[in-house]
Design a protein around this motif. Structure first.
Motif, PDB file in Angstrom:
ATOM      1  N   VAL A   1      -6.840 -72.719  30.855  1.00 33.91           N
ATOM      2  CA  VAL A   1      -7.437 -72.094  31.465  1.00 33.91           C
ATOM      3  C   VAL A   1      -8.805 -72.890  32.622  1.00 33.91           C
ATOM      4  O   VAL A   1      -9.024 -74.201  32.532  1.00 33.91           O
ATOM      5  CB  VAL A   1      -9.253 -72.539  30.179  1.00 33.91           C
ATOM      6  CG1 VAL A   1     -10.488 -71.447  31.307  1.00 33.91           C
ATOM      7  CG2 VAL A   1      -9.094 -71.354  29.097  1.00 33.91           C
ATOM      8  N   ALA A   2      -8.904 -72.627  34.350  1.00 34.56           N
ATOM      9  CA  ALA A   2      -9.173 -73.037  35.419  1.00 34.56           C
ATOM     10  C   ALA A   2     -10.049 -73.159  34.688  1.00 34.56           C
ATOM     11  O   ALA A   2     -11.323 -74.919  35.214  1.00 34.56           O
ATOM     12  CB  ALA A   2      -8.605 -72.554  36.335  1.00 34.56           C
ATOM     13  N   ALA A   3     -11.312 -72.658  34.331  1.00 36.30           N
ATOM     14  CA  ALA A   3     -12.862 -72.613  34.316  1.00 36.30           C
ATOM     15  C   ALA A   3     -13.340 -71.876  33.960  1.00 36.30           C
ATOM     16  O   ALA A   3     -13.198 -70.841  33.085  1.00 36.30           O
ATOM     17  CB  ALA A   3     -13.330 -72.471  36.335  1.00 36.30           C
ATOM     18  N   ILE A   4     -14.511 -72.181  33.414  1.00 37.14           N
ATOM     19  CA  ILE A   4     -15.604 -71.658  32.767  1.00 37.14           C
ATOM     20  C   ILE A   4     -16.791 -71.088  33.623  1.00 37.14           C
ATOM     21  O   ILE A   4     -17.192 -71.846  34.821  1.00 37.14           O
ATOM     22  CB  ILE A   4     -16.548 -72.317  31.719  1.00 37.14           C
ATOM     23  CG1 ILE A   4     -15.459 -72.982  30.727  1.00 37.14           C
ATOM     24  CG2 ILE A   4     -16.976 -71.647  30.835  1.00 37.14           C
ATOM     25  CD1 ILE A   4     -16.420 -73.649  29.845  1.00 37.14           C
ATOM     26  N   VAL A   5     -16.729 -70.023  33.754  1.00 37.21           N
ATOM     27  CA  VAL A   5     -17.807 -69.387  35.095  1.00 37.21           C
ATOM     28  C   VAL A   5     -18.706 -68.807  34.703  1.00 37.21           C
ATOM     29  O   VAL A   5     -18.839 -67.556  33.740  1.00 37.21           O
ATOM     30  CB  VAL A   5     -17.082 -67.826  36.222  1.00 37.21           C
ATOM     31  CG1 VAL A   5     -17.893 -67.579  37.444  1.00 37.21           C
ATOM     32  CG2 VAL A   5     -15.485 -68.469  35.806  1.00 37.21           C
ATOM     33  N   THR A   6     -19.815 -69.075  34.702  1.00 39.38           N
ATOM     34  CA  THR A   6     -20.999 -68.232  33.597  1.00 39.38           C
ATOM     35  C   THR A   6     -22.560 -68.441  35.485  1.00 39.38           C
ATOM     36  O   THR A   6     -22.736 -68.833  36.631  1.00 39.38           O
ATOM     37  CB  THR A   6     -21.659 -69.568  32.821  1.00 39.38           C
ATOM     38  OG1 THR A   6     -22.642 -69.054  32.463  1.00 39.38           O
ATOM     39  CG2 THR A   6     -22.088 -70.849  34.005  1.00 39.38           C
ATOM     40  N   GLU A   7     -23.130 -67.273  34.909  1.00 39.19           N
ATOM     41  CA  GLU A   7     -24.660 -67.316  36.124  1.00 39.19           C
ATOM     42  C   GLU A   7     -25.352 -67.912  34.394  1.00 39.19           C
ATOM     43  O   GLU A   7     -25.247 -68.375  33.810  1.00 39.19           O
ATOM     44  CB  GLU A   7     -25.461 -65.619  35.510  1.00 39.19           C
ATOM     45  CG  GLU A   7     -24.606 -64.293  36.216  1.00 39.19           C
ATOM     46  CD  GLU A   7     -25.139 -64.129  36.126  1.00 39.19           C
ATOM     47  OE1 GLU A   7     -26.384 -63.833  36.533  1.00 39.19           O
ATOM     48  OE2 GLU A   7     -24.959 -62.722  36.207  1.00 39.19           O
ATOM     49  N   PRO A   8     -26.218 -69.178  35.847  1.00 36.69           N
ATOM     50  CA  PRO A   8     -27.218 -69.586  34.551  1.00 36.69           C
ATOM     51  C   PRO A   8     -27.914 -69.687  33.641  1.00 36.69           C
ATOM     52  O   PRO A   8     -28.703 -70.065  32.763  1.00 36.69           O
ATOM     53  CB  PRO A   8     -27.258 -71.290  35.702  1.00 36.69           C
ATOM     54  CG  PRO A   8     -26.812 -70.074  36.854  1.00 36.69           C
ATOM     55  CD  PRO A   8     -26.571 -69.289  36.580  1.00 36.69           C
ATOM     56  N   VAL A   9     -28.529 -68.424  34.313  1.00 29.97           N
ATOM     57  CA  VAL A   9     -29.390 -67.071  34.000  1.00 29.97           C
ATOM     58  C   VAL A   9     -29.221 -65.891  34.132  1.00 29.97           C
ATOM     59  O   VAL A   9     -28.622 -65.879  35.614  1.00 29.97           O
ATOM     60  CB  VAL A   9     -30.868 -67.408  34.565  1.00 29.97           C
ATOM     61  CG1 VAL A   9     -31.555 -65.699  34.229  1.00 29.97           C
ATOM     62  CG2 VAL A   9     -31.598 -68.507  34.231  1.00 29.97           C
ATOM     63  N   MET A  10     -28.811 -65.379  32.889  1.00 24.65           N
ATOM     64  CA  MET A  10     -28.260 -63.924  33.026  1.00 24.65           C
ATOM     65  C   MET A  10     -29.153 -63.241  34.219  1.00 24.65           C
ATOM     66  O   MET A  10     -30.229 -62.662  33.303  1.00 24.65           O
ATOM     67  CB  MET A  10     -27.652 -63.233  31.505  1.00 24.65           C
ATOM     68  CG  MET A  10     -26.338 -62.346  31.577  1.00 24.65           C
ATOM     69  SD  MET A  10     -26.574 -62.219  29.854  1.00 24.65           S
ATOM     70  CE  MET A  10     -25.659 -60.531  29.707  1.00 24.65           C
ATOM     71  N   ALA A  11     -28.672 -62.461  35.206  1.00 27.06           N
ATOM     72  CA  ALA A  11     -29.464 -62.142  35.969  1.00 27.06           C
ATOM     73  C   ALA A  11     -29.253 -60.505  36.321  1.00 27.06           C
ATOM     74  O   ALA A  11     -29.523 -60.222  37.886  1.00 27.06           O
ATOM     75  CB  ALA A  11     -29.618 -63.399  37.148  1.00 27.06           C
ATOM     76  N   ASN A  12     -28.394 -60.183  35.628  1.00 31.16           N
ATOM     77  CA  ASN A  12     -27.642 -59.378  36.099  1.00 31.16           C
ATOM     78  C   ASN A  12     -27.541 -57.884  34.861  1.00 31.16           C
ATOM     79  O   ASN A  12     -26.935 -56.673  35.146  1.00 31.16           O
ATOM     80  CB  ASN A  12     -25.858 -59.171  36.217  1.00 31.16           C
ATOM     81  CG  ASN A  12     -26.383 -59.968  37.869  1.00 31.16           C
ATOM     82  OD1 ASN A  12     -26.438 -58.945  38.688  1.00 31.16           O
ATOM     83  ND2 ASN A  12     -25.971 -61.130  38.347  1.00 31.16           N
ATOM     84  N   LEU A  13     -28.503 -57.878  34.195  1.00 28.81           N
ATOM     85  CA  LEU A  13     -28.977 -57.347  32.847  1.00 28.81           C
ATOM     86  C   LEU A  13     -30.421 -57.509  32.562  1.00 28.81           C
ATOM     87  O   LEU A  13     -31.307 -58.315  31.483  1.00 28.81           O
ATOM     88  CB  LEU A  13     -28.104 -57.823  31.712  1.00 28.81           C
ATOM     89  CG  LEU A  13     -26.810 -56.956  31.788  1.00 28.81           C
ATOM     90  CD1 LEU A  13     -25.960 -57.258  30.278  1.00 28.81           C
ATOM     91  CD2 LEU A  13     -26.663 -56.020  32.156  1.00 28.81           C
ATOM     92  N   GLY A  14     -31.370 -57.268  33.995  1.00 27.60           N
ATOM     93  CA  GLY A  14     -32.461 -58.044  33.857  1.00 27.60           C
ATOM     94  C   GLY A  14     -32.675 -59.443  33.955  1.00 27.60           C
ATOM     95  O   GLY A  14     -32.210 -60.503  34.719  1.00 27.60           O
ATOM     96  N   VAL A  15     -32.812 -60.127  32.903  1.00 35.70           N
ATOM     97  CA  VAL A  15     -33.484 -61.783  32.996  1.00 35.70           C
ATOM     98  C   VAL A  15     -33.499 -62.639  31.813  1.00 35.70           C
ATOM     99  O   VAL A  15     -34.092 -62.295  30.945  1.00 35.70           O
ATOM    100  CB  VAL A  15     -34.709 -62.404  33.262  1.00 35.70           C
ATOM    101  CG1 VAL A  15     -34.561 -63.550  33.496  1.00 35.70           C
ATOM    102  CG2 VAL A  15     -35.119 -61.390  35.052  1.00 35.70           C
ATOM    103  N   ILE A  16     -32.011 -63.052  31.216  1.00 38.82           N
ATOM    104  CA  ILE A  16     -31.984 -63.584  29.743  1.00 38.82           C
ATOM    105  C   ILE A  16     -31.832 -65.153  29.974  1.00 38.82           C
ATOM    106  O   ILE A  16     -30.940 -65.674  31.036  1.00 38.82           O
ATOM    107  CB  ILE A  16     -30.459 -62.885  29.651  1.00 38.82           C
ATOM    108  CG1 ILE A  16     -30.789 -61.669  29.668  1.00 38.82           C
ATOM    109  CG2 ILE A  16     -30.273 -63.043  27.929  1.00 38.82           C
ATOM    110  CD1 ILE A  16     -30.152 -60.474  28.619  1.00 38.82           C
ATOM    111  N   PRO A  17     -32.212 -65.931  30.094  1.00 39.78           N
ATOM    112  CA  PRO A  17     -32.458 -67.535  30.105  1.00 39.78           C
ATOM    113  C   PRO A  17     -31.422 -68.006  29.242  1.00 39.78           C
ATOM    114  O   PRO A  17     -30.824 -66.739  27.870  1.00 39.78           O
ATOM    115  CB  PRO A  17     -33.419 -67.844  29.236  1.00 39.78           C
ATOM    116  CG  PRO A  17     -34.683 -67.075  28.504  1.00 39.78           C
ATOM    117  CD  PRO A  17     -33.885 -65.606  28.996  1.00 39.78           C
ATOM    118  N   PRO A  18     -30.941 -68.904  29.465  1.00 38.31           N
ATOM    119  CA  PRO A  18     -29.908 -69.539  27.979  1.00 38.31           C
ATOM    120  C   PRO A  18     -30.603 -69.775  27.254  1.00 38.31           C
ATOM    121  O   PRO A  18     -31.391 -71.137  27.275  1.00 38.31           O
ATOM    122  CB  PRO A  18     -28.942 -70.605  29.383  1.00 38.31           C
ATOM    123  CG  PRO A  18     -29.945 -70.865  30.338  1.00 38.31           C
ATOM    124  CD  PRO A  18     -31.069 -69.996  30.550  1.00 38.31           C
TER     125      PRO A  18
END
Ligand SMILES: Cc1ncc(COP(=O)(O)O)c(C=O)c1O
Length: 432
Positions: A205-222
């Motif tokens: 695995v080269a990288a874990i790729v993440t949005e830090p706040v899920m922003a493409n299903l509304g707003v979902i905080p970590p």
């Protein structure tokens, strides 16, 4: 989608849509702006000023969509307009080295905890594509771990929304299976799932790729500590942590989500608010990782990269984004969310937010929070939200009718705008 009867005239928008369908696919230039979300027709906008927009029929809206979050200072901020006019008069594009790119890169490095080096690009999609190549080029590994429902632009390798036992949910036609062969997709906010994926693909695995706040299903905080756990898991497996700050960068504070949640990323990408309404994006990160781009070893080109006129606007925009500006955004967001929760108290509604990013979820009433892609699929009433937003249009508030997108506040919004939105939300809920 339930039809909402309207009181404002949108005749000119209707006529333009009629005409547009003969010239443009779907009558628009991106699917989310067209019949997928809008009925009976999209609203054609004529101009914007501050936190408001006016359509071609002369109707005014408090704008909470703000070009999908790009307009951190709203529309036509006088200092940005002035910076642009002066820069264009000097010749907009040189495609050479320039002083302004040095200044803006220095500024980004000074305020963002993960940005030791910067490379400019034009759109979020493009920056995310370059970042993907970079994590692979730097590590010599091919696989990435990404998350269900996260969006990193529309490049092939990211276009796998989920991969549950029922089968892969691929974003688009035209993507060969091979392009997704190295894309591992796991649920977000679930550290065990990441650990299992890394264990099952040790050394690959080269990288874990993440949005830090899920922003493409509304707003979902970590969930608490989640981003730090991703950091630790990446380190334990010799993988990079790439945090896609396209939405959160320069919005959740000068240090973006990394600064806000106290996480160190190896690589980040910026877009949207960085450009303040213009196509400016960037890849930034640890010096040794970024230096893999040097001399084109990991290739990333672009005639329009670091356009000096656009960067002159960005320089001005970043100067405006001082601590009081962010504090004001937070205060306005707290007021708006409290007002919306009160106005929609009679509904099965959840209002989730992180700083000036917020979403109203109409739900089935069976959950107290939307925490993941699966929660969203199980509990969110998309049609009711869509009807609500169409009623909001008629009440003078604009945001995306898709519950997967979200609303934002900008530095041009005022307490009066917030009050208007709350009043409109109360009225809109009563109409659907
Ligand atoms: C997290 C994230 N990354 C990347 C992108 C792509 O950015 P752009 O639309 O500028 O290509 C988006 C766009 O919404 C996004 O939300």
């Amino acid at each position: 989608m339930g039809e909402v009867s309207v009181t404002r005239s949108t005749e000119r928008s209707a006529a333009l849509f009629e005409r547009a369908q003969r010239a443009l696919v779907d009558g628009v230039s991106s699917p989310s702006r067209g019949p997928l979300n809008y009925h009976p027709h999209p609203l054609y906008m004529a101009r914007g000023s501050g936190g408001r927009m006016t359509d071609v029929d002369g109707n005014e809206y408090v704008d909470l969509m703000l070009a999908f979050g790009a307009l951190i200072h709203g529309h036509a901020h006088p200092r940005l307009v002035d910076a642009m006019q002066r820069a264009v008069a000097d010749g907009a594009l040189t495609a050479t080295a320039s002083e302004v790119e040095v200044e803006v890169a220095e500024r980004i490095s000074a305020v963002h905890p993960s940005a030791e080096r910067v490379r400019f690009a034009n759109t979020g999609t493009e920056a995310c594509m370059a970042a993907l190549r970079l994590v692979r080029g730097y590590t010599g590994r091919s696989k990435i771990v990404k998350f269900e429902g996260h969006y990193h632009g529309w490049a092939d390798a990211y276009s796998l929304r989920s991969n549950m036992p029922g089968g892969p949910d691929v974003d688009s036609l035209g993507i060969p299976a091979g392009a997704l062969a190295d894309t591992l997709v796991v649920p977000w906010n679930d550290a065990d799932a990441v650990e299992q994926a890394l264990d099952a693909n040790r050394g690959e695995v080269a990288a874990i790729v993440t949005e830090p706040v899920m922003a493409n299903l509304g707003v979902i905080p970590p969930v608490d500590g989640y981003l730090t756990t991703l950091r630790e898991l990446a380190d334990a497996h010799g993988a990079l942590l790439y945090v896609d700050e396209t939405v959160t960068g320069f919005r959740l504070g000068a240090g973006g989500a990394c600064g806000r949640f106290g996480v160190r990323a190896d690589l980040v990408t910026f877009g949207k608010a960085l450009g303040a309404g213009f196509p400016v994006a960037a890849i930034a990160g640890r010096a040794d990782v970024m230096d893999a781009l040097a001399g084109g070893a990991v290739l990333h080109y672009g005639t329009q990269n670091a356009n000096p006129a656009l960067l002159a606007v960005v320089r001005e925009s970043l100067a405006l984004l001082d601590a009081p500006a962010y504090a004001d955004l937070e205060r306005l967001a707290d007021t708006l969310v409290a007002g919306l929760r009160d106005a929609l108290a009679g509904e099965n509604v959840l209002v989730q937010y992180v700083g000036p990013m917020l979403q109203v979820y109409f739900t089935d009433g069976e959950t107290d929070a939307i925490r993941s892609y699966r929660d969203f699929g199980a509990h969110v009433d998309r049609d009711r939200f869509n009807s609500f937003v169409h009623a909001l249009f008629d009440e003078g508030v604009y945001t995306s009718p898709s519950p997967a997108l979200h609303s934002v506040l900008c530095t041009a919004h005022t307490d009066e705008d917030v009050e208007r939105v709350v009043t409109a939300a109360r009225a809109a809920a009563a109409r659907i």
